[in-house]
Design an enzyme around this catalytic site. Structure first.
Site, PDB file in Angstrom:
ATOM      1  N   ARG A 105     -20.087 -55.065  36.320  1.00 33.28           N
ATOM      2  CA  ARG A 105     -20.399 -54.015  37.296  1.00 33.28           C
ATOM      3  C   ARG A 105     -20.098 -52.688  36.614  1.00 33.28           C
ATOM      4  O   ARG A 105     -18.941 -52.366  36.339  1.00 33.28           O
ATOM      5  CB  ARG A 105     -19.550 -54.203  38.557  1.00 33.28           C
ATOM      6  CG  ARG A 105     -19.825 -53.207  39.676  1.00 33.28           C
ATOM      7  CD  ARG A 105     -18.959 -53.526  40.872  1.00 33.28           C
ATOM      8  NE  ARG A 105     -18.962 -52.473  41.865  1.00 33.28           N
ATOM      9  CZ  ARG A 105     -19.773 -52.418  42.924  1.00 33.28           C
ATOM     10  NH1 ARG A 105     -20.665 -53.383  43.106  1.00 33.28           N
ATOM     11  NH2 ARG A 105     -19.711 -51.422  43.780  1.00 33.28           N
ATOM     12  N   HIS A 132     -29.264 -53.275  41.907  1.00 30.00           N
ATOM     13  CA  HIS A 132     -28.215 -54.132  42.470  1.00 30.00           C
ATOM     14  C   HIS A 132     -28.855 -55.449  42.914  1.00 30.00           C
ATOM     15  O   HIS A 132     -28.974 -55.731  44.115  1.00 30.00           O
ATOM     16  CB  HIS A 132     -27.552 -53.421  43.643  1.00 30.00           C
ATOM     17  CG  HIS A 132     -26.245 -54.023  44.077  1.00 30.00           C
ATOM     18  ND1 HIS A 132     -25.676 -55.130  43.474  1.00 30.00           N
ATOM     19  CD2 HIS A 132     -25.386 -53.667  45.079  1.00 30.00           C
ATOM     20  CE1 HIS A 132     -24.540 -55.424  44.077  1.00 30.00           C
ATOM     21  NE2 HIS A 132     -24.345 -54.559  45.059  1.00 30.00           N
ATOM     22  N   GLN A 135     -27.272 -58.174  45.495  1.00 28.09           N
ATOM     23  CA  GLN A 135     -27.277 -57.794  46.904  1.00 28.09           C
ATOM     24  C   GLN A 135     -28.576 -58.195  47.577  1.00 28.09           C
ATOM     25  O   GLN A 135     -28.584 -58.604  48.744  1.00 28.09           O
ATOM     26  CB  GLN A 135     -27.066 -56.286  47.029  1.00 28.09           C
ATOM     27  CG  GLN A 135     -27.044 -55.775  48.454  1.00 28.09           C
ATOM     28  CD  GLN A 135     -25.841 -56.256  49.232  1.00 28.09           C
ATOM     29  OE1 GLN A 135     -24.706 -56.102  48.788  1.00 28.09           O
ATOM     30  NE2 GLN A 135     -26.066 -56.841  50.409  1.00 28.09           N
ATOM     31  N   CYS A 261     -25.801 -52.331  52.793  1.00 31.08           N
ATOM     32  CA  CYS A 261     -25.063 -53.184  51.857  1.00 31.08           C
ATOM     33  C   CYS A 261     -23.559 -52.908  51.852  1.00 31.08           C
ATOM     34  O   CYS A 261     -22.802 -53.712  51.294  1.00 31.08           O
ATOM     35  CB  CYS A 261     -25.646 -53.055  50.452  1.00 31.08           C
ATOM     36  SG  CYS A 261     -25.344 -51.454  49.660  1.00 31.08           S
ATOM     37  N   ARG A 289     -23.295 -62.377  50.471  1.00 30.76           N
ATOM     38  CA  ARG A 289     -23.032 -62.131  49.049  1.00 30.76           C
ATOM     39  C   ARG A 289     -22.325 -63.343  48.446  1.00 30.76           C
ATOM     40  O   ARG A 289     -22.622 -63.758  47.322  1.00 30.76           O
ATOM     41  CB  ARG A 289     -22.162 -60.877  48.867  1.00 30.76           C
ATOM     42  CG  ARG A 289     -22.871 -59.558  49.102  1.00 30.76           C
ATOM     43  CD  ARG A 289     -23.840 -59.213  47.981  1.00 30.76           C
ATOM     44  NE  ARG A 289     -23.176 -59.103  46.703  1.00 30.76           N
ATOM     45  CZ  ARG A 289     -22.509 -58.018  46.275  1.00 30.76           C
ATOM     46  NH1 ARG A 289     -22.414 -56.943  47.054  1.00 30.76           N
ATOM     47  NH2 ARG A 289     -21.955 -57.993  45.073  1.00 30.76           N
TER      48      ARG A 289
END
Length: 306
Positions: A105, A132, A135, A261, A289
């Site tokens: 990340r 992302h 997600q 999100c 997730r």
């Protein structure tokens, strides 16, 4: 992808729709059986690299890996030598000798590209400033749990044309839904991604009017106006017309869902009445997730064949 290829999970645009669909379906299976059937990742270790801090990414990957029988090593920015002169390539080579998979990340997409280029184990994009992808599998899964197949539906994005908007563009092509993006002209998504979507046959429309985007939509999505590390100068003024409030949600279909999100900045990109209201599915989205990433982990490390 050949059987011998390293199974990186970097961005949705590089995958066949059938494989992404299989991951979403496996995520649904994982939700019913948290162990993945037989803890398929026993003996496996995931290294998690966090240059950007996280709540959901950290907890969901760690819990998911452990539920599947594996273990994790967490490395924050200060723990890594590439913050002190070592190259990412050398870090990738070394970590590949210790672990079975790397989740990263970070900020610049070039960092995760370099990590995947030199790692000899799978690398998962946990987030960059550009996209992302993890997600989006959770988002598709959440929508379908509540409203059935997302293919052919209308999703409206209202807010900053950021990394989440980019992954929604990728997803719209791969999962076959219409996407309307409403944002200030100054904060529009990368034109290259919009061009990719058009060439791929996607139905993606860029607008600068939130009401036009949301009208008769099946799903309304937004995100924070100021991401970690961004300069917030003038952003709030530019984005105020794109706030998702009760009036804007009322323009969507009566059974439309609201997604975000997280983390959410209440009173900025959306109101309390929307995120806490009956159309909101943000908590299911957040939970998913865990399940969708378990499907990603199992596939990356060869425990699932789709």
């Amino acid at each position: 992808m050949s059987d011998s290829a390293i199974r990186h999970f970097l961005d949705l645009d590089t995958f066949e729709p059938s494989l992404l669909r299989a991951m979403v379906e496996d995520g649904k299976t994982m939700k019913l059986d948290p162990t993945g059937g037989d803890k398929p990742l026993v003996g496996k270790t995931l290294a998690m690299i966090f240059e950007k801090p996280s709540t959901r990414t950290r907890v969901s990957f760690e819990v998911g890996m452990k539920q599947l029988g594996g273990d994790v090593v967490v490395l924050n920015g200060g723990d890594l030598q590439f913050g002190h002169g070592e190259t990412i390539a050398d870090t990738a080579r070394v970590l590949s000798r210790y672990v079975d998979c790397i989740m990263m990340r970070t900020y610049e997409v070039e960092k995760i590209q370099e990590m995947s280029q030199y790692a000899t184990v799978p690398v998962i994009n946990g987030l960059t400033d550009s996209t992302h992808p993890c997600q989006l599998l959770a988002d598709v899964m959440a929508y379908e749990e509540h409203r059935g197949p997302i293919a052919g539906k209308i999703v409206a994005w209202s807010g900053d044309g950021n990394n989440m908007a980019a992954s929604w563009i990728h997803a719209s092509v791969k999962f076959g839904f219409e996407l309307r993006i409403a944002c200030p002209a100054e904060l529009a998504p990368d034109p290259a991604i919009l061009d990719w979507a058009r060439k791929a046959g996607g139905k993606v429309t860029l607008l600068h009017d939130a009401e036009a985007a949301v009208t008769d939509a099946d799903c309304v999505v937004t995100d924070t106006w100021v991401s970690m590390g961004d300069d917030d100068t003038n952003r709030h003024n530019m984005l105020a017309p794109f706030r998702v409030d009760e009036t804007l949600m009322a323009k969507s279909k009566s059974d439309a869902v609201f997604m975000h999100c997280l983390p959410a900045h209440r009173g900025e990109e959306m109101t309390d009445a929307v995120i806490d209201g009956p159309q909101s599915i943000v908590w299911d989205e957040a939970e998913n997730r865990l399940h969708s990433q378990k499907a990603i982990l199992a596939w990356c490390m060869g425990a699932r064949e789709f």
